[in-house]
Design an enzyme around this catalytic site. Structure first.
Site, short mmCIF file in Angstrom:
data_model
loop_
_atom_site.label_atom_id
_atom_site.label_comp_id
_atom_site.label_asym_id
_atom_site.label_seq_id
_atom_site.Cartn_x
_atom_site.Cartn_y
_atom_site.Cartn_z
N ILE A 68 47.05 31.76 44.33
CA ILE A 68 46.26 31.30 43.18
C ILE A 68 45.19 32.38 42.99
O ILE A 68 44.57 32.84 43.95
CB ILE A 68 45.63 29.91 43.45
CG1 ILE A 68 44.75 29.45 42.28
CG2 ILE A 68 44.83 29.87 44.73
CD1 ILE A 68 44.23 28.01 42.42
N SER A 69 45.01 32.84 41.76
CA SER A 69 44.03 33.90 41.51
C SER A 69 42.62 33.42 41.84
O SER A 69 42.31 32.24 41.67
CB SER A 69 44.07 34.32 40.04
OG SER A 69 45.39 34.61 39.64
N GLN A 70 41.75 34.34 42.28
CA GLN A 70 40.38 33.94 42.63
C GLN A 70 39.64 33.52 41.36
O GLN A 70 39.94 34.00 40.26
CB GLN A 70 39.66 35.07 43.35
CG GLN A 70 39.49 36.30 42.52
CD GLN A 70 38.98 37.47 43.33
OE1 GLN A 70 39.70 38.39 43.62
NE2 GLN A 70 37.71 37.40 43.69
#
Ligand code: SAH
Length: 220
Positions: A68-70
């Protein structure tokens, strides 16, 4: 799903507000983006065992070798996408767990999201349904082809980095439309914002980033 959307302790609204304070310090200023990220429970997009880390500014594993992207990168890409004109119809490549999809769905009229790993797409669809976000179309496909039946798009956002921007994505961008996409390989990637004008494409290089690679083909 038994987990509460509300959250407690490390998954509460208070924790989310601290994340928003950090995003502001990192230079995110779009009020709509910050408001939507304050309200969206990020912890329900990750495994229960990782929920307590959902509001740290880190990428977390979501299975199938993906992350999951930051929060910072989600906020930054969304801000770049909305900055010039607010897009109505947005194509997202790389649904992953659906968090970025959920943010977009609350800011634009219609989102079309393409993911090459079927189980990730199905899980994301369930979570968005649980959040009552129903203006999203999902497609299990290789994002290199975009989504021709729904084109043109006035926004395109890619969450995986190709070495070169696929031609189909450029073609499916409307005139005046904006694409936010990481480009590069393991040695280095840069975030680009491409704007389609009447005369061609303008390319702005934003900053160095680190995304998973844009892969071809699909996986079941
Ligand atoms: N915004 C997502 C990011 C997930 S990581 C999130 O926060 O969860 C990037 C995703 O892009 C992965 O799920 C990966 O499977 C997907 N992906 C990579 N190449 C792709 C392609 N060619 N077409 C569609 N999806 C792709």
């Amino acid at each position: 799903m038994s987990r509460s959307i509300e959250g407690i302790g490390m998954t509460s609204r208070r924790t989310r507000e601290r994340m928003i304070t950090r995003l502001r310090q990192q230079g995110i200023s779009n009020q709509d983006v910050l408001a939507v990220m304050t309200e969206t429970p990020r912890h329900i997009f990750v495994d229960e065992a990782l929920a307590s880390r959902a509001y740290e500014d880190i990428a977390l594993p979501i299975g199938h070798n993906q992350t999951i992207s930051q929060p910072y990168i989600v906020a930054k890409m969304t801000e770049l996408l909305l900055e010039k004109n607010r897009p109505h119809k947005v194509l997202e490549i790389g649904t992953g767990c659906g968090y970025q999809t959920a943010i977009l769905a609350q800011l634009v009229d219609q989102v079309y999201s393409v993911e090459r790993i079927a189980p990730l797409m199905k899980k994301a669809r369930d979570v968005l349904w649980q959040l009552n976000l129903k203006t999203v179309g999902f497609k299990h496909s290789d994002g290199s082809w975009g989504w021709p039946e729904q084109a043109p798009f006035d926004g395109i956002l890619a969450a995986a980095a190709p070495q070169e921007i696929p031609q189909a994505l450029l073609e499916q961008l409307a005139i005046g439309g904006v694409m936010v996409i990481p480009v590069g390989n393991e040695a280095g990637q840069l975030l680009h914002r491409i704007t389609r004008t009447q005369y061609g494409f303008e390319d702005e290089v934003i900053e160095p980033v680190l995304f998973v690679p844009f892969l071809s083909g699909v996986s079941r």
